[in-house]
Design an enzyme around this catalytic site. Structure first.
Site, PDB file in Angstrom:
ATOM      1  N   HIS A 147      30.226  39.921  23.513  1.00 42.84           N
ATOM      2  CA  HIS A 147      29.685  40.957  24.316  1.00 42.84           C
ATOM      3  C   HIS A 147      29.253  41.883  22.888  1.00 42.84           C
ATOM      4  O   HIS A 147      29.451  41.591  21.750  1.00 42.84           O
ATOM      5  CB  HIS A 147      30.339  41.642  25.040  1.00 42.84           C
ATOM      6  CG  HIS A 147      29.785  42.690  25.797  1.00 42.84           C
ATOM      7  ND1 HIS A 147      28.249  42.443  26.627  1.00 42.84           N
ATOM      8  CD2 HIS A 147      29.754  44.199  26.238  1.00 42.84           C
ATOM      9  CE1 HIS A 147      28.195  43.460  27.337  1.00 42.84           C
ATOM     10  NE2 HIS A 147      29.053  44.483  27.121  1.00 42.84           N
ATOM     11  N   HIS A 199      29.780  42.811  39.105  1.00 42.04           N
ATOM     12  CA  HIS A 199      29.168  43.381  37.996  1.00 42.04           C
ATOM     13  C   HIS A 199      27.587  43.051  38.127  1.00 42.04           C
ATOM     14  O   HIS A 199      26.972  42.562  37.249  1.00 42.04           O
ATOM     15  CB  HIS A 199      29.554  42.800  36.488  1.00 42.04           C
ATOM     16  CG  HIS A 199      29.082  43.817  35.484  1.00 42.04           C
ATOM     17  ND1 HIS A 199      28.126  43.492  34.645  1.00 42.04           N
ATOM     18  CD2 HIS A 199      29.698  44.819  35.007  1.00 42.04           C
ATOM     19  CE1 HIS A 199      27.881  44.553  33.537  1.00 42.04           C
ATOM     20  NE2 HIS A 199      28.915  45.237  33.908  1.00 42.04           N
ATOM     21  N   ASP A 208      30.295  52.469  31.707  1.00 43.22           N
ATOM     22  CA  ASP A 208      30.426  51.983  32.941  1.00 43.22           C
ATOM     23  C   ASP A 208      31.836  51.276  33.550  1.00 43.22           C
ATOM     24  O   ASP A 208      31.991  50.988  34.582  1.00 43.22           O
ATOM     25  CB  ASP A 208      29.120  50.870  33.551  1.00 43.22           C
ATOM     26  CG  ASP A 208      29.068  49.709  32.729  1.00 43.22           C
ATOM     27  OD1 ASP A 208      29.422  49.760  31.428  1.00 43.22           O
ATOM     28  OD2 ASP A 208      28.751  48.393  33.471  1.00 43.22           O
ATOM     29  N   HIS A 209      32.635  51.205  32.499  1.00 40.79           N
ATOM     30  CA  HIS A 209      34.010  50.461  32.572  1.00 40.79           C
ATOM     31  C   HIS A 209      34.895  51.623  32.149  1.00 40.79           C
ATOM     32  O   HIS A 209      36.074  51.107  32.525  1.00 40.79           O
ATOM     33  CB  HIS A 209      33.986  49.383  31.669  1.00 40.79           C
ATOM     34  CG  HIS A 209      33.253  48.306  32.097  1.00 40.79           C
ATOM     35  ND1 HIS A 209      33.599  47.125  32.910  1.00 40.79           N
ATOM     36  CD2 HIS A 209      31.750  48.039  31.928  1.00 40.79           C
ATOM     37  CE1 HIS A 209      32.608  46.504  33.029  1.00 40.79           C
ATOM     38  NE2 HIS A 209      31.453  46.889  32.548  1.00 40.79           N
ATOM     39  N   HIS A 214      32.432  50.213  27.195  1.00 43.61           N
ATOM     40  CA  HIS A 214      31.032  50.823  27.470  1.00 43.61           C
ATOM     41  C   HIS A 214      31.391  51.692  28.719  1.00 43.61           C
ATOM     42  O   HIS A 214      32.585  51.512  29.682  1.00 43.61           O
ATOM     43  CB  HIS A 214      29.921  49.569  27.990  1.00 43.61           C
ATOM     44  CG  HIS A 214      29.397  48.825  26.924  1.00 43.61           C
ATOM     45  ND1 HIS A 214      29.013  47.609  27.077  1.00 43.61           N
ATOM     46  CD2 HIS A 214      28.839  49.441  25.906  1.00 43.61           C
ATOM     47  CE1 HIS A 214      28.225  47.517  25.793  1.00 43.61           C
ATOM     48  NE2 HIS A 214      28.457  48.520  25.046  1.00 43.61           N
ATOM     49  N   ASP A 243      32.676  42.308  30.262  1.00 44.16           N
ATOM     50  CA  ASP A 243      31.613  41.653  30.121  1.00 44.16           C
ATOM     51  C   ASP A 243      30.921  40.728  29.026  1.00 44.16           C
ATOM     52  O   ASP A 243      31.929  40.749  27.840  1.00 44.16           O
ATOM     53  CB  ASP A 243      30.302  42.802  29.667  1.00 44.16           C
ATOM     54  CG  ASP A 243      30.240  43.844  30.708  1.00 44.16           C
ATOM     55  OD1 ASP A 243      30.746  43.830  31.891  1.00 44.16           O
ATOM     56  OD2 ASP A 243      29.539  44.968  30.649  1.00 44.16           O
ATOM     57  N   HIS A 247      36.336  46.749  27.826  1.00 44.60           N
ATOM     58  CA  HIS A 247      35.549  47.373  26.538  1.00 44.60           C
ATOM     59  C   HIS A 247      35.138  48.767  27.096  1.00 44.60           C
ATOM     60  O   HIS A 247      35.491  49.316  28.113  1.00 44.60           O
ATOM     61  CB  HIS A 247      34.609  46.441  26.487  1.00 44.60           C
ATOM     62  CG  HIS A 247      33.411  46.295  27.367  1.00 44.60           C
ATOM     63  ND1 HIS A 247      33.651  45.805  28.886  1.00 44.60           N
ATOM     64  CD2 HIS A 247      32.179  46.745  27.589  1.00 44.60           C
ATOM     65  CE1 HIS A 247      32.427  45.935  29.534  1.00 44.60           C
ATOM     66  NE2 HIS A 247      31.655  46.488  28.930  1.00 44.60           N
TER      67      HIS A 247
END
Length: 323
Positions: free
Chosen positions: A144, A273, A66-67, A64, A215, A62
Site C-alpha cells: 500500500h 472497503h 478512514d481506518h 489512513h 488496504d 494502517h
C-alpha cells in the site's frame, strides 16, 4: 467466533456504509476485538448489539484516516463509561504518537491501562503478534502507499469431545473431575485409579481462523497469511475494469480479492472497503463487484454494515453463517 461489520466503505462514509471497522466477538471469554476504527465507529456500536465495555484489543492496519479517525473518540468514551479493565492496541509505528498526540492536545484523560504495540517487527520476521492459551494473532506487511498490515486470528485446537458414556461405564463420578478429564488431564480417583483424560476424549478439534486484509493491491504475502483460513475479509475498492487505477492507488479490485481467496484455499471470502462510486443507482454497483468475484471464487459474499458472520472451523465453503 463471530464477525460483525461496523463499516464497509472506503475513503468516506455513505448513507448506507460507514468507513472501516470490523468487530470480532469472542463469546467464550466475553471479549471484543476491533479491527480498524474509522470515524463514527462508536456510533456504529450504539446501533449494534455489541458492548463497547467488552473491548479488549484493537488492531489497526494502517494510518489512513478512514481506518483510524474514530479511535481517539472511541477510547475516550470507553474511559468515561468507567467499565474498561484496559485495552491493548496493535498497529503501525506511528500509531502511538498519533493516539497520544490527539489525547494530549485535547486534554483527554484515559482512566484505564492503555498499551500500544508496534507490529512491524513481528510482521516482517514472521513472529507472533499476540498469543494466549486460546488464540494466536499473526500479521504480514501488505502493498500500500503507507505501511499496512493484514492480520490473522487463529483459535488453537481444542480438546476432543468428552465421552460421557465411557466415563460412566468406568464408574467415574460426575463433577469437577469431568472438567479435568475434558482438558486431557490425568486424574486420580478416590478409589486410587489413575485416569488419563486423553483416553476419554476424541481427536483434537481444529479452531476457527479469520483473516482481515486491507488496504493492499494483490500480493503473495496476503495469500500466504490467508492460506486455509475459514474466513477471509478482503478489501475490494475497485471493479475489475478499474484495475489500472487500483495498481496506481495500491488497492484491490474484486477479482484481486477473489484471486487471493482462491490461491489461499480459504472457505469463504467477504468483500469490504467498497468505493462510494459503486453505490446503488450508479452504472456499476457493489453487486457487480460481487458477481466479478464469484466468477473466480463462488463462495464470496458482499459485506454490508451490521452484517454478522458466525465462523466455524470447517473446510466446507458454506461454513460461515451470515445474518
Amino acid at each position: 467466533m463471530q464477525v460483525t461489520f461496523l463499516g464497509t466503505s472506503s475513503g468516506v462514509p455513505t448513507r448506507a456504509r460507514n468507513v472501516s471497522a470490523v468487530a470480532l466477538r469472542l463469546p467464550q471469554r466475553s471479549e471484543l476485538w476491533l479491527f480498524d476504527c474509522g470515524e463514527g465507529t462508536q456510533h456504529q456500536f450504539l446501533r449494534s448489539d455489541l458492548r463497547l465495555s467488552q473491548l479488549r484489543r484493537v488492531f489497526i492496519t494502517h494510518m489512513h484516516g478512514d481506518h483510524v479517525f474514530g479511535l481517539p473518540g472511541l477510547l475516550a468514551s470507553l474511559g468515561l463509561s468507567g467499565s474498561s479493565a484496559g485495552v491493548d492496541l496493535y498497529g503501525p509505528d506511528p500509531l502511538d504518537a498519533y493516539l497520544h498526540g490527539v489525547l494530549r492536545t485535547s486534554s483527554t484523560r484515559i482512566g484505564y491501562p492503555l498499551a500500544v504495540h508496534p507490529v512491524r517487527g513481528a510482521a516482517e520476521s514472521g513472529r507472533i503478534v499476540f498469543e494466549d492459551d486460546d488464540l494466536q494473532v499473526r500479521a504480514t506487511p501488505l502493498h500500500h502507499r503507507v505501511p499496512a498490515y493484514a492480520y490473522r486470528v487463529d483459535q488453537k485446537p481444542r480438546a476432543g469431545r468428552f465421552d460421557v458414556a465411557k466415563a460412566r461405564d468406568l464408574n467415574i463420578p460426575p463433577g469437577p473431575v469431568y472438567a479435568a478429564l475434558k482438558r486431557g488431564e490425568t486424574v486420580t480417583l478416590d478409589d486410587g485409579r489413575r485416569i488419563d483424560g486423553h483416553a476419554l476424549c476424541g481427536p483434537p478439534r481444529r479452531g476457527a481462523s479469520v483473516v482481515y486484509c486491507t488496504d493492499t493491491v494483490f500480493c503473495e504475502a496476503a495469500v500466504e497469511l490467508a492460506r486455509g483460513a475459514d474466513l477471509l475479509i478482503h478489501e475490494s475498492t475497485f471493479s475489475h475494469a478499474e484495475a489500472e487505477m487500483a495498481f496506481q492507488r495500491q488497492h484491490s479490485t474484486s477479482t484481486m480479492a477473489a484471486q487471493t481467496a482462491a490461491e489461499a484455499g480459504v472457505s469463504q471470502l467477504v468483500l469490504t472497503h467498497l468505493s462510494p462510486r459503486y453505490a446503488p443507482g450508479n452504472a456499476v454497483t457493489a453487486n457487480d463487484l460481487l458477481a466479478e468475484a464469484q466468477a473466480i471464487f463462488p463462495a464470496t459474499v458482499l459485506a454490508k454494515d451490521f452484517l454478522s458472520i458466525d465462523v466455524t472451523p470447517q473446510t466446507d465453503p458454506s461454513c460461515c453463517n451470515s445474518s
